[in-house]
Design an enzyme around this catalytic site. Structure first.
Site, PDB file in Angstrom:
ATOM      1  N   LYS A   1      39.002  29.571  33.288  1.00 29.80           N
ATOM      2  CA  LYS A   1      38.453  30.314  34.329  1.00 29.80           C
ATOM      3  C   LYS A   1      37.164  29.410  34.719  1.00 29.80           C
ATOM      4  O   LYS A   1      36.340  28.929  33.927  1.00 29.80           O
ATOM      5  CB  LYS A   1      37.826  31.454  33.636  1.00 29.80           C
ATOM      6  CG  LYS A   1      37.041  32.449  34.531  1.00 29.80           C
ATOM      7  CD  LYS A   1      36.772  33.938  33.903  1.00 29.80           C
ATOM      8  CE  LYS A   1      35.887  34.757  34.692  1.00 29.80           C
ATOM      9  NZ  LYS A   1      35.417  36.012  34.077  1.00 29.80           N
TER      10      LYS A   1
ATOM     11  N   SER B   1      36.516  39.930  36.584  1.00 28.27           N
ATOM     12  CA  SER B   1      36.263  38.610  37.289  1.00 28.27           C
ATOM     13  C   SER B   1      37.224  37.596  36.844  1.00 28.27           C
ATOM     14  O   SER B   1      37.360  36.481  37.527  1.00 28.27           O
ATOM     15  CB  SER B   1      34.889  38.199  36.768  1.00 28.27           C
ATOM     16  OG  SER B   1      34.637  38.074  35.709  1.00 28.27           O
TER      17      SER B   1
ATOM     18  N   SER C   1      36.027  42.395  32.478  1.00 28.31           N
ATOM     19  CA  SER C   1      36.569  41.349  33.219  1.00 28.31           C
ATOM     20  C   SER C   1      37.646  40.869  32.908  1.00 28.31           C
ATOM     21  O   SER C   1      38.328  39.805  33.438  1.00 28.31           O
ATOM     22  CB  SER C   1      35.415  40.301  33.552  1.00 28.31           C
ATOM     23  OG  SER C   1      34.477  41.065  34.401  1.00 28.31           O
TER      24      SER C   1
END
Length: 496
Positions: A85, A167, A191
């Site tokens: 990520k 996220s 997230s």
């Protein structure tokens, strides 16, 4: 390696791929090239925003040349392609924009400790995934890179489509589409678990202190943030947790070491006291009927497995105080990130270099007092104790991951005038996810429900420790398998 063979490998989880390498069925380079083909075949998802193919090839070739994949002395994930990520998973010398226009040219100077643990375990890092600006949103629609497409709804984007969540939405989309069996994520108010629910994956937020934030931080958002991964199988989730579990000398606090490796905890637990709630701790217009049905169905499965399930409202909290505290902590964090961007740019960033909702948080962060910040931290601690007291007669909390079915684009990233109003909208959708972050409890979202139109519904289990959740997750995976459910956007030989 042709695209057909690459697509066939997409069905194999991370541990299975590593076993193929150890058996000599293929090389790490071949496994990586198959993953690269799958990236190229799913470009329309906009999940991978930074290609690190050459570094991945060099790492895979080194693993092959060393012979370590065949000697039986490496971990269960060595040689498996892996994506990071683009937030909280810094890799020295590579782009790290964190979804922000202001950091569009930023390169990481140091590798995160967790990333080094991934590399030490032999995971082959070959790209970075899309994320909203600074992880502020539970959707992945950054201005910088554009929205990531949910593989369960691959035809439309924008207002007509459904979000992959955030996220960690880029990681979730890549895993859900079969690009990789696992990818890294981070979780501050949901997230990891929100995209897991949106994309039909396993998403575990570890307990507070399970891994280190070295070398840059002691913790994230005063302890709200935890790092882990998105996976399709429970055993991959456990194996990756074993990789990052631990601490660095000087860490401010750490979770107690697990009694056994997490991969060895995937056995049916002794009968547990499960509190089931189909409501929300925050004000809401109601919980979607299909979500309620998924939670209740999970409760019945747990009862059939010998656990004692009690329906209730869940532990009481001061929802208003919690929402205020989370807003304050995000404001201060965004003000700090503004300072980081200023140092990077060598000048004051312009307002148009931030998204509107981020700019609201930055401006409020500039005027947040030390007293307000201290009060927010005190509230988090007080509500943690209140939550724990409310769970004293139970071992596990069973709740929805999201209160709604998968949300549309354009809902969870919009400015609402104030940061508190922004989170009021988020919490009316996410419900319980932020409570795991506030309390530091472990929480996992499992794809145990399906809507009438075939979209995944996540169901969430929360407990003080991960081992209990992984044991439950493993038996639920057997009782209600999800591996055969694939999205319309699953990688194919024609690249569609």
């Amino acid at each position: 390696m042709d695209i057909r063979s690459a697509v066939e490998l997409a069905d194999v989880d991370a541990i299975g791929q590593a076993e193929m390498l150890a058996a000599g069925q293929l090389t790490a380079v071949e496994l990586l090239e198959a993953a690269i083909l799958r990236v190229e075949a799913t470009r329309s998802l906009n999940a991978v925003i930074t290609d690190l193919f050459d570094r991945g090839r060099a790492q895979a070739a080194a693993l092959d040349e060393s012979g370590v994949l065949r000697n039986g002395h490496v971990g269960p994930l060595a040689g498996v392609p892996f994506l990071l990520k683009d937030l909280g998973a810094a890799l020295a010398g590579t782009p790290e924009a964190m979804g922000s226009v202001a950091l569009r040219d930023h390169l990481a100077t140091d590798s995160a400790w967790t990333v080094q643990r991934y590399l030490d375990a032999g995971l082959v890092v070959f790209g970075k995934t899309n994320t909203p600006e600074w992880g502020n949103h539970c959707t992945t629609e950054p201005v910088l890179f554009g929205p990531t497409v949910n593989p369960w709804s691959p035809i439309t984007t924008g207002s007509a489509g459904i979000t992959p969540g955030g996220s960690s939405g880029g990681s979730a989309a890549a895993v859900a589409a079969g690009v990789v069996p696992a990818a890294s994520g981070g979780d501050g108010t949901g997230s990891i678990r929100v995209p897991a629910s949106c994309c039909g994956l396993v998403g575990l937020k570890p307990r507070r202190g399970r891994s280190s934030f070295a070398p840059d931080g002691g913790h994230g958002l005063e302890g709200l943030v935890n790092h882990h991964a998105l996976t399709r199988t429970v055993r991959d989730c456990a194996a990756l947790l074993d990789v990052i579990a631990g601490s660095v000398s000087g860490d401010p606090y750490t979770a107690p070491a697990a009694e056994t490796p997490f991969l060895q905890s995937l056995t049916p637990p002794a009968p547990l006291r499960v509190l089931m709630s189909t409501g929300s701790p925050f004000p809401t217009d109601g919980v979607d009927a299909e979500v309620v049905a998924a939670v209740e169905s999970t409760g019945r499965i747990l009862e059939s497995l010998g656990h004692h399930v009690t329906a209730g409202t869940g532990p009481a909290i001061d929802a208003d105080a919690v929402a205020d505290a989370i807003a304050v902590l995000h404001n201060v964090s965004n003000a700090q990130l503004h300072a980081f961007a200023t140092a990077h740019l060598g000048r004051e960033p312009r307002e148009d270099e931030f998204e509107p909702s981020t700019w609201v948080m930055i401006r409020e962060g500039f005027t947040t007092t030390g007293v307000a910040y201290a009060d927010a931290i005190a509230t988090v601690h007080a509500e943690t104790r209140r939550f724990a007291a409310g769970m004293s007669d139970h071992d596990v909390l069973l709740v929805p991951t999201l209160l709604t079915t998968t949300p549309p684009y354009g809902l969870l990233n919009q400015p609402r005038g104030t940061t508190r109003a922004f989170f009021d909208v988020e919490f009316a959708t996410t419900g319980w996810t932020s409570l795991a972050n506030v309390t530091g409890w472990a929480a996992v979202s499992l794809p145990l429900g399906v809507t009438g139109t075939g979209l995944p519904i996540g169901v969430q289990l929360m407990a003080p420790d991960e081992a209990v959740l992984l044991g439950l997750a493993a038996v639920l995976e057997q009782a209600a398998p999800w591996a055969d459910r694939k999205p319309a956007g699953w990688v194919t030989t024609d690249g569609s």
